[in-house]
Scaffold this active site. Structure first.
Site, PDB file in Angstrom:
ATOM      1  CD  GLN A 216     -17.833  13.013  18.794  1.00 17.82           C
ATOM      2  OE1 GLN A 216     -17.676  13.503  19.912  1.00 17.82           O
ATOM      3  NE2 GLN A 216     -17.318  13.568  17.711  1.00 17.82           N
TER       4      GLN A 216
ATOM      5  CG  HIS B 244     -15.150  13.198  23.725  1.00 17.05           C
ATOM      6  ND1 HIS B 244     -14.192  14.168  23.868  1.00 17.05           N
ATOM      7  CD2 HIS B 244     -15.584  13.284  22.449  1.00 17.05           C
ATOM      8  CE1 HIS B 244     -14.037  14.806  22.725  1.00 17.05           C
ATOM      9  NE2 HIS B 244     -14.861  14.289  21.844  1.00 17.05           N
TER      10      HIS B 244
ATOM     11  CD  GLU C  31     -21.888  17.463  22.388  1.00 19.77           C
ATOM     12  OE1 GLU C  31     -21.020  18.289  22.698  1.00 19.77           O
ATOM     13  OE2 GLU C  31     -21.879  16.272  22.772  1.00 19.77           O
ATOM     14  CG  HIS C  32     -21.339  15.818  18.114  1.00 18.19           C
ATOM     15  ND1 HIS C  32     -21.187  15.598  19.474  1.00 18.19           N
ATOM     16  CD2 HIS C  32     -20.346  16.668  17.756  1.00 18.19           C
ATOM     17  CE1 HIS C  32     -20.144  16.286  19.919  1.00 18.19           C
ATOM     18  NE2 HIS C  32     -19.616  16.939  18.894  1.00 18.19           N
TER      19      HIS C  32
ATOM     20  CG  ASP D 114     -15.094  16.774  17.827  1.00 21.53           C
ATOM     21  OD1 ASP D 114     -16.129  17.406  18.109  1.00 21.53           O
ATOM     22  OD2 ASP D 114     -14.999  15.537  17.945  1.00 21.53           O
TER      23      ASP D 114
ATOM     24  CG  HIS E  21     -45.552  53.553  31.746  1.00 22.00           C
ATOM     25  ND1 HIS E  21     -45.429  53.359  33.093  1.00 22.00           N
ATOM     26  CD2 HIS E  21     -44.657  52.719  31.148  1.00 22.00           C
ATOM     27  CE1 HIS E  21     -44.497  52.431  33.314  1.00 22.00           C
ATOM     28  NE2 HIS E  21     -44.012  52.030  32.144  1.00 22.00           N
TER      29      HIS E  21
END
Length: 424
Positions: free
Chosen positions: A260, A263, A325-326, A356, A415
């Site tokens: 990861q 990236h 995230e992960h 992924d 109403h």
């Protein structure tokens, strides 16, 4: 990658690091907001001419290249792709589709009382724009992850924008474009100008109802800026991984952290454990495995942490505070304590790379602690759930007076009257 204990001599340093991580946000776009707003205004004013100029400047688009990639180009890219990669793409597409089909909400209705019926219907968005990055790496997987759930939802028009699209990305576009239920348009446009084109529309690129997909700082800033005129999925920051483990394999944990981290130099990689020996083993493995991976080395040096906690409960609490995230955990039973995460991976035989690419759950996931408020991209991002209700006159006469009472309590006499006139 630094080891910080949340107790003892390093407690203050650990607390400071954790506090900074909690404030990280999805991404800080302030430093590019000015440039991005100029680009958005330029595209909104000049349309295709601005898109072409900006794409030539930033992505090397030539005068001879049309903005839209033809079906012939997409087919040629597919035919030039190896059978091994074609098989991988087909399997990924099938798994993403199957998962999205399970996620798809259903229409239903019921009667709370005689003569009163309420329910919901589900309708797809009319059009969506899928942004597929084309910078450091080609990302055909992102095309599959964004387009496939939109197709399952029933979206009729899908626009894909990707700068300098790689052959692999165009091949993936050909694979999804053969789906008869939707029209897939592919444009060799990226950056903030692509977001502007999809949000406002140009002579060549029609505006869409919603824009999804990850991107760099300029893309994220543009998505946030246009979110008042078009829907977006979420702001996306750098990749994040947290591994919370007591008994995990150091080699496998390190491999996920390095994977990861490669990236982006800004990626966040964290191990949380109450086992100091495991932390030391993982840090050594991370150093060894990242030796030849320059991007991973940079991100791990800057944003790599191994937090050693005083207890298992503290490790779990810290994990939820970070809302990664992960997230990788040791066993299925651990899912019970997970409250905040984009996607969860269980055990040593579920490397995050499987998610992924191939598992089916989406890899477009919330970063910057957005895991506190939403999960990853899903088929739900491409549909509208519309509520429906109807009454018979007898039911209105029974339930209507309660509505009148509430409306009059709020001082909304119109109403109340809209109910009263129908009850006569």
């Amino acid at each position: 990658m630094r080891i910080l204990k949340t107790f003892g001599a390093s407690a203050d340093a650990a607390a400071a690091a954790i506090a900074e991580l909690e404030q990280r946000g999805a991404t800080n776009t302030a430093k590019v907001d000015g440039v991005v707003r100029e680009i958005l205004a330029d595209v909104q004013t000049r349309g295709d001419a601005a898109v072409r100029e900006l794409s030539a400047k930033f992505d090397g688009l030539t005068e001879e290249q049309p903005l839209r990639v033809s079906r012939e180009e997409l087919q040629a890219a597919w035919e030039a792709t190896s059978e091994e990669l074609k098989a991988a793409m087909r399997l990924a597409q099938a798994n993403i589709r199957a998962f999205a089909e399970k996620q798809l909400p259903r229409a239903w209705s019921f009667r709370p009382s005689e003569g009163m019926e309420v329910g919901q219907i589900v309708r797809p968005l009319g059009s969506v724009g899928c942004y597929v990055p084309g910078g450091r790496y080609p990302l055909p997987s992102t095309l599959l992850m964004t387009v496939t759930p939109a197709q399952v939802a029933g979206v009729e028009r899908i626009v894909v924008c990707s700068p300098k699209p790689a052959r692999e990305t165009m091949a993936a576009a050909w694979l999804v474009s053969r789906e008869a239920s939707s029209v897939v348009e592919f444009y060799r446009v990226g950056g903030a100008q692509a977001i502007a084109a999809m949000a406002y529309g140009t002579e060549s690129i029609g505006a869409v109802d919603k824009i999804v997909g990850p991107g760099n700082l300029y893309v994220t800033a543009a998505k946030v800026a246009v979110s008042q005129v078009v829907g977006i999925d979420m702001p996306a920051g750098p990749t994040e991984i947290v591994v919370t483990s007591e008994v995990g394999d150091a080699t496998g944990i390190a491999a996920d952290l390095v994977a990861q981290a490669e990236h982006d130099p800004e990626a966040l990689a964290v191990l949380i454990t109450s086992q100091e020996q495991l932390a030391e083993e993982v840090v050594l493995e991370v150093k060894r495995q990242s030796q030849e991976n320059e991007i991973a080395k940079r991100s791990l040096a800057a944003q790599g942490f191994a937090f050693v906690t005083a207890s298992v409960d503290e490790a779990r609490e810290l994990t939820n505070r970070l809302a990664p995230e992960h997230l990788t955990v040791d066993a299925g039973a651990d899912v019970r304590w997970v409250k905040n995460a984009g996607s969860v991976f269980i055990g040593n035989y579920a490397p995050q790379s499987m998610g992924d690419y191939i598992s089916g759950p989406n890899h477009v996931l919330p970063t910057g602690r957005n895991g506190r408020v939403r999960g990853g991209l899903s088929v739900l991002d491409f549909v509208k759930v519309i509520t429906v209700q109807q009454y018979t006159l007898d039911a209105l006469r029974v339930v209507g007076p309660h509505t009148i009472a509430l409306a009059e309590a709020e001082g909304l006499v119109g109403h109340a009257e809209s109910v009263r006139v129908r009850m006569r």
